[in-house]
Write a protein that holds these residues in place. Sequence first.
Motif, PDB file in Angstrom:
ATOM      1  N   GLY A 180      -7.991  -3.068   3.924  1.00 44.19           N
ATOM      2  CA  GLY A 180      -7.111  -3.502   5.001  1.00 44.19           C
ATOM      3  C   GLY A 180      -7.869  -3.858   6.266  1.00 44.19           C
ATOM      4  O   GLY A 180      -9.101  -3.772   6.333  1.00 44.19           O
ATOM      5  N   SER A 225      10.567  -4.526   9.817  1.00 40.48           N
ATOM      6  CA  SER A 225       9.133  -4.804   9.775  1.00 40.48           C
ATOM      7  C   SER A 225       8.289  -3.571   9.466  1.00 40.48           C
ATOM      8  O   SER A 225       7.104  -3.553   9.750  1.00 40.48           O
ATOM      9  N   ARG A 226       8.886  -2.580   8.894  1.00 42.53           N
ATOM     10  CA  ARG A 226       8.170  -1.320   8.686  1.00 42.53           C
ATOM     11  C   ARG A 226       6.940  -1.483   7.780  1.00 42.53           C
ATOM     12  O   ARG A 226       6.997  -2.064   6.715  1.00 42.53           O
ATOM     13  N   GLU A 227       5.840  -0.919   8.252  1.00 41.34           N
ATOM     14  CA  GLU A 227       4.601  -0.925   7.478  1.00 41.34           C
ATOM     15  C   GLU A 227       4.686   0.039   6.298  1.00 41.34           C
ATOM     16  O   GLU A 227       3.918  -0.068   5.347  1.00 41.34           O
ATOM     17  N   HIS A 228       5.651   0.953   6.337  1.00 47.51           N
ATOM     18  CA  HIS A 228       5.814   1.922   5.255  1.00 47.51           C
ATOM     19  C   HIS A 228       6.012   1.223   3.900  1.00 47.51           C
ATOM     20  O   HIS A 228       5.603   1.755   2.866  1.00 47.51           O
ATOM     21  N   THR A 258      12.966  -4.186   2.634  1.00 47.70           N
ATOM     22  CA  THR A 258      12.146  -3.008   2.896  1.00 47.70           C
ATOM     23  C   THR A 258      12.925  -1.711   2.734  1.00 47.70           C
ATOM     24  O   THR A 258      12.339  -0.676   2.418  1.00 47.70           O
ATOM     25  N   ARG A 309       2.160 -10.175   6.275  1.00 46.47           N
ATOM     26  CA  ARG A 309       1.086  -9.771   7.187  1.00 46.47           C
ATOM     27  C   ARG A 309       0.821  -8.277   7.093  1.00 46.47           C
ATOM     28  O   ARG A 309      -0.332  -7.836   7.086  1.00 46.47           O
ATOM     29  N   ASN A 310       1.872  -7.460   7.034  1.00 48.80           N
ATOM     30  CA  ASN A 310       1.687  -6.013   6.910  1.00 48.80           C
ATOM     31  C   ASN A 310       0.935  -5.669   5.627  1.00 48.80           C
ATOM     32  O   ASN A 310       0.097  -4.766   5.618  1.00 48.80           O
ATOM     33  N   ASN A 340      -2.672  -6.440   6.111  1.00 50.66           N
ATOM     34  CA  ASN A 340      -3.231  -5.479   7.069  1.00 50.66           C
ATOM     35  C   ASN A 340      -3.547  -4.133   6.447  1.00 50.66           C
ATOM     36  O   ASN A 340      -4.461  -3.453   6.898  1.00 50.66           O
ATOM     37  N   ILE A 341      -2.790  -3.719   5.434  1.00 51.61           N
ATOM     38  CA  ILE A 341      -3.061  -2.416   4.808  1.00 51.61           C
ATOM     39  C   ILE A 341      -3.834  -2.559   3.495  1.00 51.61           C
ATOM     40  O   ILE A 341      -4.124  -1.575   2.830  1.00 51.61           O
ATOM     41  N   ILE A 385       6.660 -11.060   7.929  1.00 54.15           N
ATOM     42  CA  ILE A 385       6.133  -9.815   8.484  1.00 54.15           C
ATOM     43  C   ILE A 385       5.633  -8.900   7.362  1.00 54.15           C
ATOM     44  O   ILE A 385       4.622  -8.230   7.502  1.00 54.15           O
ATOM     45  N   PHE A 386       6.326  -8.894   6.225  1.00 46.85           N
ATOM     46  CA  PHE A 386       5.849  -8.105   5.087  1.00 46.85           C
ATOM     47  C   PHE A 386       4.502  -8.647   4.608  1.00 46.85           C
ATOM     48  O   PHE A 386       3.580  -7.881   4.319  1.00 46.85           O
TER      49      PHE A 386
END
Length: 160
Positions: A150, A63-66, A13, A90-91, A94-95, A87-88
């Motif tokens: 998302g 785990s940044r959503e950025h 990330t 899922r993120n 999600n977006i 985690i990527f």
Amino acid sequence: MSTAHKYGDHVDTDVIIPARYLASQDEKELASHCMEDIDANFHAKAKPGDIIVAGLNFGCGSSREHAPVAIKASGISCVIAKSFARIFYRNAINIGLAILECPEAAEGINDGDNVSVNFDTGIITDNTTGKTYQAEPFPEFIRHMIEDGGLMASLKKAKK
């Protein structure tokens, strides 16, 4: 049909969106710095609908959503990789960023190839070589979530 931008294993990330830009929530600004530490020309060459192809463990690290936000805001329609950090993964969903695990496609598709993806069937076609690959298609509810933009957009739509 979309152009493939290919990267190797363990793209983390911090490479997708360097930490020095994390103070911003502006999607356009994040997109302008997406992948710059691994590919300084990414922002200039990525076009709406293009695809990122990568190796193992794409999106590892924090785990940044950025990170998926920067990719999606760059116009990337899908990331195809041998595997994703959980985690990527899922993120991204999600977006509303489509991602597909398909080791054969990740191995066979080359940088610059013209690629198309059928999200209903999971069929990935490398139009440059004529080869096709089978990824596991998303379940219908996840496909709709991605189409809606998302998780939050999907929930708002469901309330209406």
